[in-house]
Write a protein that holds these residues in place. Sequence first.
Motif, PDB file in Angstrom:
ATOM      1  N   UNK A   1       0.835  -1.203   0.000  1.00 61.21           N
ATOM      2  CA  UNK A   1       0.000   0.000   0.000  1.00 61.21           C
ATOM      3  C   UNK A   1       0.870   1.254   0.000  1.00 61.21           C
ATOM      4  N   UNK A   2       1.968   1.208   0.719  1.00 65.63           N
ATOM      5  CA  UNK A   2       2.862   2.361   0.788  1.00 65.63           C
ATOM      6  C   UNK A   2       3.503   2.636  -0.571  1.00 65.63           C
ATOM      7  N   UNK A   3       3.903   1.579  -1.265  1.00 69.53           N
ATOM      8  CA  UNK A   3       4.467   1.744  -2.609  1.00 69.53           C
ATOM      9  C   UNK A   3       3.429   2.351  -3.553  1.00 69.53           C
ATOM     10  N   UNK A   4       2.189   1.843  -3.481  1.00 74.97           N
ATOM     11  CA  UNK A   4       1.132   2.367  -4.344  1.00 74.97           C
ATOM     12  C   UNK A   4       0.865   3.845  -4.070  1.00 74.97           C
ATOM     13  N   UNK A   5       0.837   4.209  -2.804  1.00 70.39           N
ATOM     14  CA  UNK A   5       0.622   5.615  -2.459  1.00 70.39           C
ATOM     15  C   UNK A   5       1.771   6.485  -2.961  1.00 70.39           C
ATOM     16  N   UNK A   6       3.009   6.007  -2.800  1.00 75.13           N
ATOM     17  CA  UNK A   6       4.163   6.789  -3.259  1.00 75.13           C
ATOM     18  C   UNK A   6       4.104   7.004  -4.762  1.00 75.13           C
ATOM     19  N   UNK A   7       3.850   5.932  -5.500  1.00 72.34           N
ATOM     20  CA  UNK A   7       3.761   6.042  -6.961  1.00 72.34           C
ATOM     21  C   UNK A   7       2.605   6.959  -7.355  1.00 72.34           C
ATOM     22  N   UNK A   8       1.469   6.783  -6.692  1.00 69.49           N
ATOM     23  CA  UNK A   8       0.312   7.618  -7.005  1.00 69.49           C
ATOM     24  C   UNK A   8       0.568   9.091  -6.753  1.00 69.49           C
ATOM     25  N   UNK A   9       1.212   9.396  -5.642  1.00 71.09           N
ATOM     26  CA  UNK A   9       1.495  10.794  -5.311  1.00 71.09           C
ATOM     27  C   UNK A   9       2.465  11.419  -6.322  1.00 71.09           C
ATOM     28  N   UNK A  10       3.523  10.687  -6.668  1.00 74.80           N
ATOM     29  CA  UNK A  10       4.532  11.254  -7.568  1.00 74.80           C
ATOM     30  C   UNK A  10       4.015  11.363  -8.999  1.00 74.80           C
ATOM     31  N   UNK A  11       3.328  10.332  -9.463  1.00 79.44           N
ATOM     32  CA  UNK A  11       2.782  10.377 -10.831  1.00 79.44           C
ATOM     33  C   UNK A  11       1.632  11.388 -10.903  1.00 79.44           C
ATOM     34  N   UNK A  12       0.794  11.395  -9.879  1.00 84.20           N
ATOM     35  CA  UNK A  12      -0.321  12.335  -9.872  1.00 84.20           C
ATOM     36  C   UNK A  12       0.138  13.780  -9.853  1.00 84.20           C
ATOM     37  N   UNK A  13       1.153  14.069  -9.058  1.00 81.13           N
ATOM     38  CA  UNK A  13       1.674  15.437  -8.994  1.00 81.13           C
ATOM     39  C   UNK A  13       2.275  15.850 -10.337  1.00 81.13           C
ATOM     40  N   UNK A  14       3.034  14.926 -10.936  1.00 73.37           N
ATOM     41  CA  UNK A  14       3.598  15.210 -12.263  1.00 73.37           C
ATOM     42  C   UNK A  14       2.495  15.501 -13.275  1.00 73.37           C
ATOM     43  N   UNK A  15       1.438  14.693 -13.255  1.00 77.61           N
ATOM     44  CA  UNK A  15       0.354  14.866 -14.213  1.00 77.61           C
ATOM     45  C   UNK A  15      -0.351  16.215 -14.021  1.00 77.61           C
ATOM     46  N   UNK A  16      -0.609  16.576 -12.786  1.00 78.63           N
ATOM     47  CA  UNK A  16      -1.265  17.859 -12.513  1.00 78.63           C
ATOM     48  C   UNK A  16      -0.398  19.023 -12.982  1.00 78.63           C
ATOM     49  N   UNK A  17       0.881  18.972 -12.632  1.00 75.98           N
ATOM     50  CA  UNK A  17       1.780  20.074 -12.979  1.00 75.98           C
ATOM     51  C   UNK A  17       2.077  20.141 -14.479  1.00 75.98           C
ATOM     52  N   UNK A  18       1.918  19.019 -15.170  1.00 73.61           N
ATOM     53  CA  UNK A  18       2.317  18.952 -16.574  1.00 73.61           C
ATOM     54  C   UNK A  18       1.163  19.145 -17.539  1.00 73.61           C
ATOM     55  N   UNK A  19      -0.035  18.747 -17.138  1.00 75.04           N
ATOM     56  CA  UNK A  19      -1.141  18.718 -18.096  1.00 75.04           C
ATOM     57  C   UNK A  19      -2.341  19.594 -17.741  1.00 75.04           C
ATOM     58  N   UNK A  20      -2.480  20.008 -16.502  1.00 79.81           N
ATOM     59  CA  UNK A  20      -3.665  20.767 -16.107  1.00 79.81           C
ATOM     60  C   UNK A  20      -3.422  22.267 -16.358  1.00 79.81           C
ATOM     61  N   UNK A  21      -4.216  22.908 -17.203  1.00 78.19           N
ATOM     62  CA  UNK A  21      -4.051  24.350 -17.450  1.00 78.19           C
ATOM     63  C   UNK A  21      -4.249  25.156 -16.169  1.00 78.19           C
ATOM     64  N   UNK A  22      -3.569  26.292 -16.097  1.00 80.87           N
ATOM     65  CA  UNK A  22      -3.590  27.118 -14.892  1.00 80.87           C
ATOM     66  C   UNK A  22      -4.487  28.335 -15.123  1.00 80.87           C
ATOM     67  N   UNK A  23      -5.477  28.574 -14.265  1.00 83.70           N
ATOM     68  CA  UNK A  23      -6.318  29.773 -14.416  1.00 83.70           C
ATOM     69  C   UNK A  23      -5.496  31.052 -14.287  1.00 83.70           C
ATOM     70  N   UNK A  24      -5.863  32.042 -15.042  1.00 83.23           N
ATOM     71  CA  UNK A  24      -5.148  33.319 -15.027  1.00 83.23           C
ATOM     72  C   UNK A  24      -5.665  34.183 -13.882  1.00 83.23           C
ATOM     73  N   UNK A  25      -4.763  34.587 -12.991  1.00 85.16           N
ATOM     74  CA  UNK A  25      -5.082  35.561 -11.949  1.00 85.16           C
ATOM     75  C   UNK A  25      -4.205  36.783 -12.151  1.00 85.16           C
ATOM     76  N   UNK A  26      -4.188  37.701 -11.211  1.00 85.03           N
ATOM     77  CA  UNK A  26      -3.430  38.945 -11.371  1.00 85.03           C
ATOM     78  C   UNK A  26      -1.934  38.686 -11.555  1.00 85.03           C
ATOM     79  N   UNK A  27      -1.403  37.715 -10.800  1.00 87.27           N
ATOM     80  CA  UNK A  27       0.027  37.403 -10.896  1.00 87.27           C
ATOM     81  C   UNK A  27       0.369  36.883 -12.289  1.00 87.27           C
ATOM     82  N   UNK A  28      -0.437  35.970 -12.784  1.00 87.09           N
ATOM     83  CA  UNK A  28      -0.175  35.394 -14.107  1.00 87.09           C
ATOM     84  C   UNK A  28      -0.421  36.420 -15.203  1.00 87.09           C
TER      85      UNK A  28
END
Length: 400
Positions: free
Chosen positions: A143-170
């Motif tokens: 279970x720990x291995x699955x969680x580690x893989x899920x967290x690392x792959x999931x974070x990569x996917x979010x940061x790589x493929x999910x568009x970012x909404x435009x706010x004042x900073x952007x």
Amino acid sequence: MAGKLEGLTADSRLVSLDALRGFTVLAMIIVNVPGSWSHVYSPLLHSHWHGATPTDLVFPFFLFIVGVSIALAFERQLDQGKSKKELVKKVLVRALKIFTLGIFLWMFPKFDLGNIRIPGVLQRISIVFLACSLLYIYGDWKAQVKWAVGLLVGYWAIMTFVPVPIDDVIQQALSTGETLRSGGMVTVDGIRKVGEGLIAANYEPGTNMESWLDRRLVPGRLWEKTWDPEGFLSTFPAIGTGIAGMLTGRLLLSKLDSDKKVIWLFVAGFSAFVAGNVFDWFFPINKHIWTSSYVLYAAGLAAMSLAFFVWLVDVQGKVSWTKLGVIFGSNAVVAYVLHGVILKLLALANIPLRSGFFDGLVAVGVPEKLSSLIWALFYSLVICFIPVYFLYKKKVFIKL
């Protein structure tokens, strides 16, 4: 001594782990207190953005050690027959204490609620400790291995493929090519609109998904003005660092003989290190946003470092050089808190010890960067050492 590690149980204490913890905390203090921030050797500074310096390894090493300690400590308590409900209660209380201490350390001595910063080093440690402890209590290694893989792959996917909404900073970054961070304005490269109110996923400072979520979800002050290195989304891959430590702890508790434990620990560490460098081609190693490649890279180096410590100390019996690390490691959180509190007390009392020490060395001809380092060593090895040595000699070990 060659067979000592073979008999390792949950009741045993690894001097090597205590020493590595202590030397890691000592490194934390040294890089945090230069004589002058204008004069610091580059290895003692964090990377500007992508990449990693030795300083960037200190925090993940500590989280890795937290994970190893969880495995050793909770296996012992489970063997003693303690209920999971009892363990969870202790975990919740300890995590809350560490988190609260982190808030206190930030606010001390002015307690300005209008300038409060919720994220922080101790706060992230508390969250990683809480998440990893619950995962260890209720999950097996699979279970720990699955969680580690899920967290690392999931974070990569979010940061790589999910568009970012435009706010004042952007919007400012789109207009000027720059964004704000604590050191001033920095260049942002390659961001582009992909639709109404959205830009493409990116890894640039201040404009990536992690930074946007910090501005949306994290109350109070952000360390880098427009994001926080201990912010919301990047805490999830940081939990992966702790899980890597827990898996290492399980390996150390296995029935393998001493030599095989050290070999497998080194092989696993080297494999993670290589995987991190390969992942860097797609998701750059970056401490500021705690990328998945950074998790593997740093955890690999931490595992190999622990393998060396275990071989030298617990297998070969070379323990004399570990005393300094063991002293700091026996009250690691106390040492970290003291290093911040003492500096603030000196400033509150208007005692210019830091600047006077640095300026005095420079006045007699010591190079500025060397003077800055000498102060950091003096502060950590003398001023911070005295209270933790006193606690160690009195056998007072403060467990939050």
